[in-house]
Design a protein around this motif. Structure first.
Motif, mmCIF file in Angstrom:
data_model
loop_
_atom_site.group_PDB
_atom_site.id
_atom_site.type_symbol
_atom_site.label_atom_id
_atom_site.label_comp_id
_atom_site.label_asym_id
_atom_site.label_seq_id
_atom_site.Cartn_x
_atom_site.Cartn_y
_atom_site.Cartn_z
ATOM 1 N N MET A 1 0.838 -1.127 0.005
ATOM 2 C CA MET A 1 0.044 -0.049 -0.123
ATOM 3 C C MET A 1 0.627 1.410 -0.117
ATOM 4 S SD MET A 1 -3.294 1.044 -0.077
ATOM 5 C CE MET A 1 -3.776 2.400 0.151
ATOM 6 N N ILE A 2 1.949 1.286 0.679
ATOM 7 C CA ILE A 2 2.728 2.257 0.735
ATOM 8 C C ILE A 2 3.557 2.588 -0.428
ATOM 9 C CG2 ILE A 2 4.944 3.196 1.846
ATOM 10 C CD1 ILE A 2 4.210 1.833 4.377
ATOM 11 N N TYR A 3 3.661 1.564 -1.489
ATOM 12 C CA TYR A 3 4.218 1.646 -2.555
ATOM 13 C C TYR A 3 3.390 2.462 -3.569
ATOM 14 C CZ TYR A 3 5.815 0.434 -7.196
ATOM 15 O OH TYR A 3 6.155 0.647 -8.788
ATOM 16 N N TYR A 4 1.965 2.117 -3.330
ATOM 17 C CA TYR A 4 1.211 2.992 -4.546
ATOM 18 C C TYR A 4 0.887 4.187 -4.002
ATOM 19 C CZ TYR A 4 0.666 -1.758 -6.678
ATOM 20 O OH TYR A 4 0.965 -2.736 -7.329
ATOM 21 N N LEU A 7 4.104 6.570 -4.640
ATOM 22 C CA LEU A 7 4.427 6.504 -5.872
ATOM 23 C C LEU A 7 4.324 7.966 -6.989
ATOM 24 C CD1 LEU A 7 5.652 4.580 -8.144
ATOM 25 C CD2 LEU A 7 3.447 3.653 -8.798
ATOM 26 N N PRO A 8 3.226 8.575 -6.769
ATOM 27 C CA PRO A 8 3.165 9.803 -7.409
ATOM 28 C C PRO A 8 4.131 10.668 -6.899
ATOM 29 C CG PRO A 8 0.962 8.996 -6.956
ATOM 30 C CD PRO A 8 2.014 8.225 -6.319
ATOM 31 N N VAL A 9 4.304 10.724 -5.534
ATOM 32 C CA VAL A 9 4.970 11.966 -5.111
ATOM 33 C C VAL A 9 6.437 11.615 -5.220
ATOM 34 C CG1 VAL A 9 5.983 12.705 -2.782
ATOM 35 C CG2 VAL A 9 3.551 12.301 -3.075
ATOM 36 N N LEU A 10 7.132 10.341 -5.337
ATOM 37 C CA LEU A 10 8.455 10.042 -5.609
ATOM 38 C C LEU A 10 8.761 10.172 -7.053
ATOM 39 C CD1 LEU A 10 8.789 6.823 -3.536
ATOM 40 C CD2 LEU A 10 9.758 9.084 -3.010
ATOM 41 N N SER A 11 7.825 9.746 -7.902
ATOM 42 C CA SER A 11 7.962 10.170 -9.188
ATOM 43 C C SER A 11 8.038 11.631 -9.745
ATOM 44 C CB SER A 11 6.662 9.561 -10.172
ATOM 45 O OG SER A 11 6.482 8.280 -9.785
ATOM 46 N N LEU A 12 7.458 12.578 -8.968
ATOM 47 C CA LEU A 12 7.268 13.982 -9.348
ATOM 48 C C LEU A 12 8.746 14.205 -8.699
ATOM 49 C CD1 LEU A 12 6.154 16.340 -10.157
ATOM 50 C CD2 LEU A 12 5.106 16.552 -7.730
ATOM 51 N N LEU A 13 9.192 14.047 -7.636
ATOM 52 C CA LEU A 13 10.567 14.216 -6.893
ATOM 53 C C LEU A 13 11.641 13.615 -8.050
ATOM 54 C CD1 LEU A 13 11.936 15.424 -4.489
ATOM 55 C CD2 LEU A 13 11.965 13.340 -3.575
ATOM 56 N N LEU A 159 11.379 0.807 0.714
ATOM 57 C CA LEU A 159 9.735 0.621 0.744
ATOM 58 C C LEU A 159 9.196 -0.634 0.762
ATOM 59 C CD1 LEU A 159 9.212 3.003 -2.455
ATOM 60 C CD2 LEU A 159 8.873 3.515 -0.427
ATOM 61 N N SER A 160 9.887 -1.765 0.428
ATOM 62 C CA SER A 160 9.481 -2.990 0.730
ATOM 63 C C SER A 160 9.565 -3.324 2.359
ATOM 64 C CB SER A 160 10.276 -4.046 -0.059
ATOM 65 O OG SER A 160 10.015 -3.706 -1.257
ATOM 66 N N GLY A 161 10.764 -2.836 2.888
ATOM 67 C CA GLY A 161 10.782 -3.139 4.294
ATOM 68 C C GLY A 161 9.894 -2.502 5.101
ATOM 69 N N GLU A 162 9.550 -1.256 4.420
ATOM 70 C CA GLU A 162 8.396 -0.481 5.340
ATOM 71 C C GLU A 162 7.073 -1.249 5.112
ATOM 72 O OE1 GLU A 162 9.375 4.387 5.409
ATOM 73 O OE2 GLU A 162 7.644 3.667 4.896
ATOM 74 N N ALA A 163 6.752 -1.571 3.977
ATOM 75 C CA ALA A 163 5.483 -2.376 3.615
ATOM 76 C C ALA A 163 5.439 -3.469 4.469
ATOM 77 C CB ALA A 163 5.574 -2.590 2.184
#
Length: 170
Positions: A1-4, A7-13, A159-163
């Motif tokens: 869930m954290i990945y999705y 995703l928009p914020v990290l892509s924009l960054l 991100l996977s570790g956090e998820a």
């Protein structure tokens, strides 16, 4: 869930960082497309759903920020992701030399396609200078690809570790 969600914020960054780096390091003369390396990484490491959504969002963000609403970057990025995914099933993408050569080919393909197709969509002229700049841009991107692959691998692990930690807590 954290990945999705991220995703928009990290892509924009990522796209903003690559545009700023192009202006600061290369004085706007050369554009190093870090997002293209991310899509190649996604084609090698992610599944179809996650990588497809990533390539679409990054392409869409790039189209919006470059004032190119034609969807050309979105199409090219999804195609690069799909090609990378097919290549990863046929060849072991773990070698640095292969990563650099494949990144070089993809960068040349995307740069040439965008340079040739963008003026056709906007009824402009094809710039031969832009085609000539495609080779140095692709070589620089190819040289940076092993470093970027390690950085993207670290971010994916984070991100996977956090998820995984969030899933274990519930």
């Amino acid at each position: 869930m954290i990945y999705y969600a991220s995703l928009p914020v990290l892509s924009l960054l990522l796209i903003v960082v690559q545009m700023v780096l192009a202006d600061i390091v290369f004085f706007g003369a050369v554009e190093v497309d870090l997002s293209l390396v991310l899509l190649i990484f996604a084609g090698f490491r992610l599944d179809t759903a996650r990588g497809g959504i990533l390539s679409f969002i990054i392409g869409f963000m790039h189209d919006c920020l470059s004032c190119s609403v034609s969807g050309l970057y979105t199409l090219m990025y999804v195609v690069v992701f799909l090609i990378s995914m097919v290549v990863s099933t046929r060849v072991s993408p773990g070698k640095v030399t292969f990563t650099m050569m494949f990144t070089l080919l993809c960068a040349l393909f995307v740069g040439t396609a965008i340079t040739l197709l963008h003026p056709l969509l906007d009824s402009g002229d094809i710039s031969m200078d832009a085609l000539k700049m495609n080779i140095p841009q692709s070589l620089i991107l190819s040289g940076l690809s092993p470093i970027l692959f390690k950085a993207f691998s670290w971010v994916e692990g984070f991100l996977s570790g956090e998820a995984k930690q969030t899933a274990e807590r519930t």
